[in-house]
Structure formats: structure tokens, C-alpha cells
Enzyme design. Structure first.
Site, PDB file in Angstrom:
ATOM      1  N   LYS B 107     -34.949  72.682 -92.295  1.00  0.00           N
ATOM      2  CA  LYS B 107     -35.237  71.256 -92.467  1.00  0.00           C
ATOM      3  C   LYS B 107     -36.427  70.812 -91.637  1.00  0.00           C
ATOM      4  O   LYS B 107     -36.545  71.175 -90.457  1.00  0.00           O
ATOM      5  CB  LYS B 107     -34.028  70.422 -92.045  1.00  0.00           C
ATOM      6  N   GLY B 240     -21.229  65.621 -98.044  1.00  0.00           N
ATOM      7  CA  GLY B 240     -19.822  65.237 -98.056  1.00  0.00           C
ATOM      8  C   GLY B 240     -18.907  66.190 -98.783  1.00  0.00           C
ATOM      9  O   GLY B 240     -17.712  65.923 -98.909  1.00  0.00           O
TER      10      GLY B 240
END
Lengths: 210, 318
Positions: B107, B240
Site C-alpha cells: 500500500k 469488512g
């Protein structure tokens, strides 16, 4: 078009199986996604797509497909493998994970990620034996063949970083494999070659059935 | 290599037609849109797992991960710890790269093209320009076209997805609310993206201009969506996902693969959760298999309701 004796199975555990199903559809052939053993019933040939070979190898175990696929290969059912499919159909994986499955449809030893990492992935026009116009080939973290046995026909090669050419399209009897992804660029000729080995198989079966 | 010559001879010397020696890169094009999207296409039907150590990367690979995301802290810990979240230490990324043979992603902060260039130089296979890290630029995302390495970006809706694609993203993931273990926002974002795609497909030519204005996205991309009924790049789901059923849910909604961040290594039994989520992603339409892999799995990450979190990571980026 000559009818096949059954749909063409496309191993759909992970990877770019959708593109293979689309190419077969364009060629007028019924394809069936294969995720569990019952999906293999009556298939006339099998495509092993691109994807991650380690992932597919694990899913072959958990789905119970490993045994039935090995039987299919032993029985001489035509198979087409691209990229990870080449790795799974090889007899030897030089840098595989311990326990990574090999279906042994061809007597070849392959090296995974042979060109390097994703930044070394590339597209190029590749001459393939028997095809007049070169194939536009997309190599994505692609494998190459490091050793091909005496029964293996090498249909295309590319030069590696060491300047040595290595096979990227191989055929042995009813098994055809490519390091690259014809399915990503609308290339149909390699699928057609695979289908013609299904058709010659079909003809033999139909004669036997008479 | 003499074996090759022998084989070529057997088959009538095809080697002569192949590109000949010299510079190995002759006639080869790297970093094209096709090559960038190509890797995302290979990851379809797979699970990309967040890992923070080489040991976790091996667990992920052994469980069938299609790729790993190398980072210092999973999103749940970034939430807990607060502070500025940045690109991971190159030493960690290199150690993870060395530990596994599957693709390694990492990232960079939104807009932080220097971090992205560093990651590219390390040879990571995909860069995630991620809202999970603290954004470096409130107004601009990275211009991703000049890079050889492909980018994945998050999106909450179709407009955001198309803006990222216009900047060069080769893969979109719906954002969800990372680090919560609550799948609700992932479902919301997937439904927004896919629902709007279905509507755009119904639009006539005049209405497409209206959609381009409403979505604040280039008309060319709106036209492409209208004609193909899908994004011009693959669409994965993130944020999630904590159980095999969560993975099956988002795959059924139309995700082509899943990212699992905190959900694996914050569970009670990471190798089993990893394996179970991999199998559920493949067999998402066969609920007897999803049931089988869910049985006796142990505790999923505890998580927190996405509506209750102090920082909404999904609101970062535009």
C-alpha cells in the site's frame, strides 16, 4: 460444425476461466465451468486456465477434483492449459511448493514466474509453428519450459534474459499448453487447435461405438 | 540449451521463427494496460490476504491465497493505534516477497507518488493506493499511467471507480469499512457500483451525458460501461469480510475476488479461516460447501459495527 460428444469443461476454481468460456462460446462450443467432480461428467475436453497455480492446486484437493482430472488426463482426453494451466499440466515444476500437484499431461519441466515479477510481464507477437500470422501473446508472471521430453513438440519459443530461447507453446498428443494467455486478447487459433484434437478423438470414439 | 534445439529439430525447426536472441526485451512491451489488467484477471475468484510478517505470508500462501498484501499493521490495528499510517518498511516487503511465490501487493498513501515509486522499485506486483493509510494529498490521487507496476484503488460508487480508472487504476476494489469485520459497508459499496452499472446500461446516448455529469466521470468510460455492462477493469471487494459466508455474499453480489484484511489474522484460527474463505470464494454458489468450511471454524475477528467507528476510512479519497 461437427458436433462434439460433450461440452468442453473449463476448470473454474480460480483464475481467468471466464475468458476461456467466452472464447469457446465464440467458436460455437458449449463450455461448462468445472468446480466439483460431477461437473466433469461427459466432458469432451478440458481447459485449465490462467490464475495462481498454488491456489488451484490446493482447491483441486479440497474439491475432490484431483483424482478425476488425473484419470481424464491418463485416458487421453484433450486438454489445453494456459499459464498456470501449463504449470498444472506439466510433469515437473522446478520451483513449485512442496506438495504442489502436477497432472503430467506432458513430459515437461516448467519454471514458474520465469521472466521475473509483474513489472517484467509483457506483450509481444510470437511466431507459433503452423500459424501463418503471429500470435499476440500476453505473458503475465509467466512460466517457461526448462526441459521438454522427446515426445514433446515445441511450437514456439522466446528468448529469456540469459539470451537462451525456451519453449512457451508445447504439444504432446492431445495436450496443448502455452505460457501466455490467448484468452485475454480474443485469440482463438490455439483453442481451435485444441478443439480439433477433441474432434479427432470424437471421431475415433464414434467409430468405436459403431 | 541443446534439448530445445533437439525438440525444434523434431518438430521441423520452429525455433527459427521465434524472436531471435539479442536484447531479450526486443519487441516486448511492459506495463501496458493489457499487461496491468492481465494480472488482476488472473486473480479472479481468489482471495488477497493482508499479512504483516513473512510467516503470515507463508500461512496465507499455504491456505491458497491468490496474492498477499504486505503491510506493517492490519487495518484493525491501524484503527486501534491511531497516528499517521504510512507505506511499510521496504525490509518487511522484501522479506515477504522472498517468503512466497504468489504476487505481493503493498500500500501507498493516496496521492503519495514517491511512496509508489519506492514500492515499484522494490518489485511489488501491485500497488494499492489505499484509504487505509493516511492520505498524503486531499485533492489528487496518483497519476498512475506512467508507472510500469499496476495499481488497485478503492471506490464507494461508480463515479469514484471511473475517476480512478481514468487516472490509470487497473483494478478497482469496493472499499467497505476496513478493519471493522462488518461487511455492511462492503455490501453497500458493491451494490452502489453494480447498481449504477445496471442503470447506465439502460441509458440512451443523451442520458449517458447526464450520467457522466452526475458521476463526475469521463464520458468515454461511461460509454464503455454502458456498452459492456461492467467496469473496464476487474472489480474486487474489500473492507469488512470476516467469514466464509461474507466472501460468498459479496461474490454472489458480483465481486470477482475478495480482499481480506484483518479478518484472517484477527480470527481464532488464521490457517483455517484463510483456507475456509478461499474455498467459500471459489464455491460461493454451492452453499453446502460454504456450510462445510464454516463448521466448527472458531471465532471470527471480534470487530466493531461500521456505523460506530470514529474514523470512516471509506470517506477518504474522492
Amino acid at each position: 460444425m461437427e458436433a462434439l460428444n460433450g461440452p468442453v469443461g473449463v476448470l473454474a476454481l480460480q483464475g481467468d476461466f471466464r475468458e476461456h468460456i467466452e472464447v469457446l462460446g465464440r467458436l460455437g462450443v458449449r463450455a461448462r465451468a468445472v468446480r466439483v467432480p460431477r461437473d466433469l461428467e461427459g466432458v469432451s475436453g478440458l481447459v485449465v486456465p490462467g490464475g495462481e497455480s498454488t491456489t488451484m492446486s490446493l482447491l483441486l484437493d479440497s474439491s475432490g477434483l484431483l483424482g478425476p482430472l488425473a484419470e481424464l488426463v491418463t485416458a487421453g482426453t484433450p486438454v489445453l492449459g494456459t499459464c498456470a494451466g501449463m504449470v498444472l499440466l506439466a510433469s515437473e515444476v522446478l520451483d513449485g511448493k512442496p506438495g504442489q500437484h502436477r497432472l503430467g499431461a506432458l513430459d515437461i519441466a516448467v519454471r514458474r514466474n520465469a521472466f521475473g515479477r509483474q513489472r517484467d510481464s509483457f506483450e509481444a507477437d510470437i511466431a507459433v509453428s503452423g500459424l501463418d500470422v503471429p500470435v499476440h501473446a500476453v505473458f503475465i508472471r509467466a512460466p517457461v519450459v526448462e526441459r521438454a521430453g522427446p515426445e514433446v513438440e515445441v511450437l514456439a519459443e522466446v528468448a529469456m534474459a540469459d539470451g537462451v530461447k525456451r519453449p512457451v507453446v508445447c504439444r504432446q498428443g492431445p495436450a496443448l499448453v502455452t505460457s501466455f494467455h490467448p484468452e485475454l486478447v480474443g485469440e482463438t487459433r490455439l483453442h481451435e487447435a485444441f478443439l480439433s484434437s477433441i474432434r479427432s478423438q470424437t471421431r475415433k470414439e464414434n467409430v468405436r461405438a459403431l | 540449451m541443446s534439448t530445445i534445439d533437439q525438440d525444434s529439430a523434431v518438430t521441423g525447426g520452429t525455433g527459427g521463427n521465434a524472436p531471435t536472441g539479442g536484447a531479450p526485451a526486443a519487441g516486448r512491451r511492459t506495463g501496458t494496460g493489457l499487461v496491468k489488467r492481465g494480472l488482476a484477471t488472473q486473480l479472479r475468484g481468489g482471495v488477497v490476504m493482508d499479512v504483516v510478517t513473512p510467516e503470515q505470508a507463508v500461512v496465507a500462501e499455504d491456505a491458497g491465497a491468490a496474492a498477499v498484501m504486505a503491510l506493517e499493521r492490519v487495518p484493525a490495528d491501524i484503527r486501534r493505534d491511531g497516528g499517521v499510517a504510512r507505506m511499510s518498511d521496504p525490509a518487511l516487503i522484501e522479506a515477504i516477497k522472498a517468503a512466497v511465490s504468489i504476487p505481493v501487493m503493498a500500500k501507498a498513501r493516496i496521492g503519495h507518488f514517491a511512496e509508489a515509486r519506492v514500492l515499484e522499485s522494490l518489485g511489488v506486483d501491485y500497488i494499492d493506493e489505499s484509504e487505509v493509510l493516511t492520505p498524503a494529498d486531499d485533492d489528487h490521487h496518483i497519476d498512475k499511467w506512467p508507472f510500469t507496476v499496476p495499481f488497485v484503488c478503492g471506490a464507494n460508487n461508480l463515479g469514484e471507480a471511473l475517476r480512478r480508472i481514468s487516472e490509470g487504476a487497473a483494478l478497482i476494489r469496493s472499499k467497505g469499512e476496513a478493519g471493522t469485520g462488518d461487511v455492511k459497508e462492503a455490501v453497500r459499496h458493491l451494490r452502489q457500483i453494480l447498481g449504477d452499472i445496471r442503470k447506465v446500461t439502460q441509458a440512451d446516448q443523451a442520458e449517458r451525458y447526464g450520467w457522466a455529469k452526475q458521476l463526475q466521470a469521463p464520458i468515454d468510460l461511461v460509454n464503455e460501461v454502458a456498452e459492456t455492462s461492467e467496469l473496464p477493469v476487474p472489480l474486487f471487494c474489500a473492507g469488512g469480510i470476516a467469514t466464509p459466508s461474507d466472501a460468498a455474499l459479496v461474490m454472489h453480489l458480483g465481486a470477482q475476488a475478495v480482499f481480506v484484511g484483518s479478518g484472517i489474522f484477527k480470527s481464532s484460527d488464521p490457517p483455517r479461516f484463510a483456507r475456509a474463505i478461499v474455498e467459500a470464494t471459489t464455491h460461493y454458489a454451492d452453499y453446502s460447501i460454504v456450510a462445510k468450511v464454516s463448521r466448527g471454524l472458531g471465532e471470527a475477528m471480534r470487530g466493531e459495527e461500521s456505523g460506530a467507528v470514529a474514523t470512516r476510512l471509506s470517506e477518504r479519497g474522492w
